[in-house]
Design an enzyme around this catalytic site. Sequence first.
Site, PDB file in Angstrom:
ATOM      1  N   ASN A  42      -4.720 -10.842   3.862  1.00 48.98           N
ATOM      2  CA  ASN A  42      -3.709 -10.627   4.768  1.00 48.98           C
ATOM      3  C   ASN A  42      -4.046 -11.783   6.180  1.00 48.98           C
ATOM      4  O   ASN A  42      -5.304 -11.696   6.508  1.00 48.98           O
ATOM      5  CB  ASN A  42      -3.337  -9.352   5.398  1.00 48.98           C
ATOM      6  CG  ASN A  42      -4.437  -8.358   5.690  1.00 48.98           C
ATOM      7  OD1 ASN A  42      -5.379  -8.657   5.425  1.00 48.98           O
ATOM      8  ND2 ASN A  42      -4.164  -7.565   6.399  1.00 48.98           N
ATOM      9  N   ILE A  43      -3.410 -12.478   6.571  1.00 49.52           N
ATOM     10  CA  ILE A  43      -3.581 -13.367   7.813  1.00 49.52           C
ATOM     11  C   ILE A  43      -2.503 -12.963   9.030  1.00 49.52           C
ATOM     12  O   ILE A  43      -1.328 -13.174   8.950  1.00 49.52           O
ATOM     13  CB  ILE A  43      -3.231 -14.637   7.148  1.00 49.52           C
ATOM     14  CG1 ILE A  43      -4.384 -14.892   6.120  1.00 49.52           C
ATOM     15  CG2 ILE A  43      -3.700 -15.637   8.330  1.00 49.52           C
ATOM     16  CD1 ILE A  43      -3.975 -16.459   5.306  1.00 49.52           C
ATOM     17  N   GLU A  44      -2.933 -12.280   9.759  1.00 50.98           N
ATOM     18  CA  GLU A  44      -2.029 -11.950  10.880  1.00 50.98           C
ATOM     19  C   GLU A  44      -1.932 -13.162  12.177  1.00 50.98           C
ATOM     20  O   GLU A  44      -2.598 -14.362  12.081  1.00 50.98           O
ATOM     21  CB  GLU A  44      -2.765 -10.785  11.691  1.00 50.98           C
ATOM     22  CG  GLU A  44      -2.813  -9.605  10.711  1.00 50.98           C
ATOM     23  CD  GLU A  44      -3.114  -8.327  11.259  1.00 50.98           C
ATOM     24  OE1 GLU A  44      -3.680  -8.266  12.270  1.00 50.98           O
ATOM     25  OE2 GLU A  44      -2.758  -7.302  10.598  1.00 50.98           O
ATOM     26  N   CYS A  53       1.134 -11.153   4.283  1.00 50.98           N
ATOM     27  CA  CYS A  53       0.567  -9.915   3.551  1.00 50.98           C
ATOM     28  C   CYS A  53      -0.237 -10.501   2.659  1.00 50.98           C
ATOM     29  O   CYS A  53      -0.313 -11.781   2.031  1.00 50.98           O
ATOM     30  CB  CYS A  53       1.253  -9.239   2.599  1.00 50.98           C
ATOM     31  SG  CYS A  53       2.495  -8.041   3.859  1.00 50.98           S
ATOM     32  N   GLU A  55      -1.074 -10.027  -0.473  1.00 46.42           N
ATOM     33  CA  GLU A  55      -0.295 -10.122  -1.853  1.00 46.42           C
ATOM     34  C   GLU A  55       0.492 -11.662  -1.955  1.00 46.42           C
ATOM     35  O   GLU A  55       0.634 -12.297  -2.874  1.00 46.42           O
ATOM     36  CB  GLU A  55       0.740  -9.183  -2.361  1.00 46.42           C
ATOM     37  CG  GLU A  55       0.098  -7.663  -2.354  1.00 46.42           C
ATOM     38  CD  GLU A  55       0.137  -6.882  -0.939  1.00 46.42           C
ATOM     39  OE1 GLU A  55      -0.015  -7.539   0.260  1.00 46.42           O
ATOM     40  OE2 GLU A  55       0.470  -5.857  -1.039  1.00 46.42           O
ATOM     41  N   CYS A  86       4.399  -4.054   0.538  1.00 43.87           N
ATOM     42  CA  CYS A  86       5.426  -3.745   1.547  1.00 43.87           C
ATOM     43  C   CYS A  86       6.526  -4.353   0.675  1.00 43.87           C
ATOM     44  O   CYS A  86       6.570  -4.851  -0.501  1.00 43.87           O
ATOM     45  CB  CYS A  86       5.347  -4.539   2.693  1.00 43.87           C
ATOM     46  SG  CYS A  86       5.565  -6.333   2.553  1.00 43.87           S
ATOM     47  N   CYS A  89       6.799  -8.118  -0.148  1.00 46.98           N
ATOM     48  CA  CYS A  89       5.928  -8.670  -1.049  1.00 46.98           C
ATOM     49  C   CYS A  89       6.545  -8.251  -2.548  1.00 46.98           C
ATOM     50  O   CYS A  89       6.251  -8.738  -3.232  1.00 46.98           O
ATOM     51  CB  CYS A  89       4.625  -7.888  -0.907  1.00 46.98           C
ATOM     52  SG  CYS A  89       3.615  -8.647   0.401  1.00 46.98           S
TER      53      CYS A  89
HETATM   54  N1  THU Z   1      -0.536  -5.863   4.644  1.00 46.49           N
HETATM   55  C1  THU Z   1      -0.891  -6.380   3.509  1.00 46.49           C
HETATM   56  O1  THU Z   1      -1.257  -7.404   3.512  1.00 46.49           O
HETATM   57  N2  THU Z   1      -0.341  -6.064   2.426  1.00 46.49           N
HETATM   58  C2  THU Z   1       0.268  -4.758   2.074  1.00 46.49           C
HETATM   59  O2  THU Z   1       0.615  -4.452   1.143  1.00 46.49           O
HETATM   60  C3  THU Z   1       0.772  -4.011   3.248  1.00 46.49           C
HETATM   61  C4  THU Z   1       0.515  -4.585   4.717  1.00 46.49           C
HETATM   62  C5  THU Z   1      -0.943  -6.326   6.059  1.00 46.49           C
HETATM   63  C6  THU Z   1       0.086  -6.732   6.811  1.00 46.49           C
HETATM   64  C7  THU Z   1      -0.693  -6.576   8.252  1.00 46.49           C
HETATM   65  O3  THU Z   1      -1.671  -7.622   8.423  1.00 46.49           O
HETATM   66  C8  THU Z   1      -1.366  -5.412   7.946  1.00 46.49           C
HETATM   67  O4  THU Z   1      -1.451  -5.048   6.565  1.00 46.49           O
HETATM   68  C9  THU Z   1      -0.854  -4.211   8.657  1.00 46.49           C
HETATM   69  O5  THU Z   1       0.609  -4.101   8.189  1.00 46.49           O
END
Ligand code: THU
Length: 134
Positions: A42-44, A53, A55, A86, A89
């Site tokens: 994941n890359i915020e 996300c 995935e 989520c 995804c």
């Molecule tokens: N996130 C994912 O990368 N995959 C998931 O299946 C659930 C959520 C990430 C998004 C965000 O960076 C962090 O988790 C919190 O929501």
Amino acid sequence: MNHETLIKEALKARQMAYTPYSNFNVGAAVLTEDGKVYTGCNIENASFGATNCAERTAIFKAVSEGSRTITAIAIVGDLNSYTYPCGICRQVFLEFAKDENIEIILAKNEKDYVVEKLKDIIPGAFTKKDLNKE
Ligand code: THU
């Protein structure tokens, strides 16, 4: 490829997570029909909605490298519970999954995981079939 190998790849990718806002690290590994593995984290973003996300990072890497058909996905988020993907995804999985029976592997580690079928985690979905694009 066995489940453990794909989970190991997801765990490795998890180490690359960029999560200054949530501190919630996720790694994913997708297996494609041509036998390749693509990983993602994941890359915020300061603009939270721009976050990607793990995935989708993995799937978009696969598609952009020419592999469009996914046969399995491993996901590692929280190490003490199974992190389910989520809704966005899940919708993206449907677009590139070989079929609705592909395995979604939710793991705490290589030994502790559950396996779901895609169709069971996104019932009643809107897909390309609805647009007669299949
Ligand atoms: N996130 C994912 O990368 N995959 C998931 O299946 C659930 C959520 C990430 C998004 C965000 O960076 C962090 O988790 C919190 O929501």
